[in-house]
Enzyme design. Structure first.
Site, PDB file in Angstrom:
ATOM      1  N   ASN A 263      35.906 -29.843 -15.409  1.00  0.00           N
ATOM      2  CA  ASN A 263      36.448 -28.989 -16.484  1.00  0.00           C
ATOM      3  C   ASN A 263      35.405 -27.989 -16.956  1.00  0.00           C
ATOM      4  O   ASN A 263      35.739 -26.851 -17.272  1.00  0.00           O
ATOM      5  CB  ASN A 263      36.941 -29.851 -17.645  1.00  0.00           C
TER       6      ASN A 263
ATOM      7  N   ASN B 109      39.450 -30.560 -27.354  1.00  0.00           N
ATOM      8  CA  ASN B 109      39.311 -31.574 -26.293  1.00  0.00           C
ATOM      9  C   ASN B 109      40.457 -31.439 -25.306  1.00  0.00           C
ATOM     10  O   ASN B 109      41.566 -31.047 -25.659  1.00  0.00           O
ATOM     11  CB  ASN B 109      39.348 -32.973 -26.928  1.00  0.00           C
TER      12      ASN B 109
ATOM     13  N   HIS C 102      42.868 -33.561 -22.819  1.00  0.00           N
ATOM     14  CA  HIS C 102      43.305 -34.936 -22.522  1.00  0.00           C
ATOM     15  C   HIS C 102      44.307 -34.888 -21.368  1.00  0.00           C
ATOM     16  O   HIS C 102      45.205 -34.032 -21.379  1.00  0.00           O
ATOM     17  CB  HIS C 102      43.934 -35.579 -23.772  1.00  0.00           C
TER      18      HIS C 102
ATOM     19  N   GLU D 110      39.470 -37.217 -36.702  1.00  0.00           N
ATOM     20  CA  GLU D 110      38.956 -38.599 -36.708  1.00  0.00           C
ATOM     21  C   GLU D 110      39.862 -39.563 -35.938  1.00  0.00           C
ATOM     22  O   GLU D 110      39.462 -40.664 -35.594  1.00  0.00           O
ATOM     23  CB  GLU D 110      38.757 -39.093 -38.144  1.00  0.00           C
TER      24      GLU D 110
ATOM     25  N   ASP E 292      42.480 -38.405 -30.018  1.00  0.00           N
ATOM     26  CA  ASP E 292      43.575 -37.567 -29.462  1.00  0.00           C
ATOM     27  C   ASP E 292      44.642 -37.254 -30.516  1.00  0.00           C
ATOM     28  O   ASP E 292      45.793 -36.974 -30.183  1.00  0.00           O
ATOM     29  CB  ASP E 292      44.239 -38.280 -28.264  1.00  0.00           C
TER      30      ASP E 292
ATOM     31  N   ALA F 271      46.760 -28.397 -14.215  1.00  0.00           N
ATOM     32  CA  ALA F 271      46.906 -28.312 -15.676  1.00  0.00           C
ATOM     33  C   ALA F 271      45.567 -28.180 -16.401  1.00  0.00           C
ATOM     34  O   ALA F 271      45.289 -27.146 -17.021  1.00  0.00           O
ATOM     35  CB  ALA F 271      47.663 -29.538 -16.188  1.00  0.00           C
ATOM     36  N   GLU F 272      44.705 -29.198 -16.276  1.00  0.00           N
ATOM     37  CA  GLU F 272      43.469 -29.190 -17.067  1.00  0.00           C
ATOM     38  C   GLU F 272      42.631 -27.937 -16.844  1.00  0.00           C
ATOM     39  O   GLU F 272      42.201 -27.269 -17.803  1.00  0.00           O
ATOM     40  CB  GLU F 272      42.613 -30.411 -16.714  1.00  0.00           C
TER      41      GLU F 272
HETATM   42  C1  GRF Z   1      39.233 -35.527 -16.707  1.00  0.00           C
HETATM   43  O1  GRF Z   1      40.347 -36.255 -16.234  1.00  0.00           O
HETATM   44  C2  GRF Z   1      39.511 -35.083 -18.128  1.00  0.00           C
HETATM   45  O2  GRF Z   1      40.880 -34.937 -18.408  1.00  0.00           O
HETATM   46  C3  GRF Z   1      38.984 -36.182 -18.945  1.00  0.00           C
HETATM   47  O3  GRF Z   1      37.787 -36.554 -18.264  1.00  0.00           O
HETATM   48  C4  GRF Z   1      38.030 -36.469 -16.847  1.00  0.00           C
HETATM   49  C5  GRF Z   1      36.783 -35.995 -16.106  1.00  0.00           C
HETATM   50  O4  GRF Z   1      36.584 -34.660 -16.367  1.00  0.00           O
HETATM   51  N1  GRF Z   1      38.803 -35.776 -20.316  1.00  0.00           N
HETATM   52  P1  GRF Z   1      35.374 -33.782 -15.706  1.00  0.00           P
HETATM   53  O5  GRF Z   1      35.587 -33.726 -14.224  1.00  0.00           O
HETATM   54  O6  GRF Z   1      34.078 -34.484 -16.048  1.00  0.00           O
HETATM   55  O7  GRF Z   1      35.534 -32.458 -16.355  1.00  0.00           O
END
Ligand code: GRF
Length: 205
Positions: free
Chosen positions: A16, A110, A112, A150, A153, A182-183
């Protein structure tokens, strides 16, 4: 307009983070600038990605500093020293306290790997999220970018993108497709959207 200074917090592979770096290079992220990467894990490959992109990076390990308070104190000090405006959690696996998240209210986002409110909250991270989606038999899952508060998610949702589940999906194939489709798309878009809002508010100050 002054750019929003972005710190990306990581713990693992950093795919990410890579999507954010690539989005900055391609102009998708133009109201913000990734000026710092912070990892709570000295072995995180995300640190290699930051180095390759010439972005300053540091490790703040809770084990090394000894307590949650000391960890968050060091984190705040580092963020303040770098005049960070926006914190992006990208695969960051440490829980942040209410005092920390309220200090940065509206300035922590964040990613998710599900369509919140499904498959989220305490204990839902990484592959576990996709195992739960497959166990429940949902036909559609996806990813969500939300503000961090707090409640794990639990913050206001900023952006979501759906991904269809295929009949022969495993948690691994599903995770990969949710990341790719998506991410890696909505995190950069959301980072730009919030960076623009922060940059405009900085201009008015
Ligand atoms: C991903 O699945 C993300 O959605 C979650 O952590 C996982 C690893 O992410 N939050 P990355 O490859 O370290 O960005």
């Amino acid at each position: 307009m002054l750019k929003t200074k972005i710190a990306v917090l990581v713990s693992g592979g950093g795919t990410n983070l890579q999507a954010l770096i690539d989005a900055q290079a391609s102009g998708i992220i133009k109201s913000g600038e990734i000026t710092l990467v912070i990892s709570n894990n000295p072995e995180a490959y995300a640190l290699e990605r930051a180095k390759a992109a010439g972005i300053a990076a540091c490790v703040i390990s809770r084990k090394l500093v000894g307590s949650m308070d000391a960890f968050e104190q060091k984190l705040c000090q580092t963020l303040d020293e770098n005049s960070i405006d926006l914190i992006v959690l990208a695969g960051f696996m440490s829980i942040l306290s209410e005092s920390f998240t309220s200090r940065y209210r509206g300035r922590i986002i964040n990613i998710h790997p599900s369509l919140i409110p499904s498959f989220c909250g305490k204990g839902f991270y990484g592959l576990r999220v996709h195992e739960a989606a497959l166990e429940r038999g949902v036909k559609v899952t996806g990813a969500t970018v939300h503000f961090v508060n707090e409640i794990p998610d639990g913050g206001e949702i900023i952006m979501q993108k759906a991904v269809a589940i295929r009949k022969n999906d495993t948690p691994e194939t599903l995770q990969k497709r949710v990341m790719q489709q998506a991410e890696w798309k909505i995190l950069p878009m959301a980072a730009e959207k919030i960076s623009k809002l922060i940059a405009k508010s900085k201009e008015r100050q």
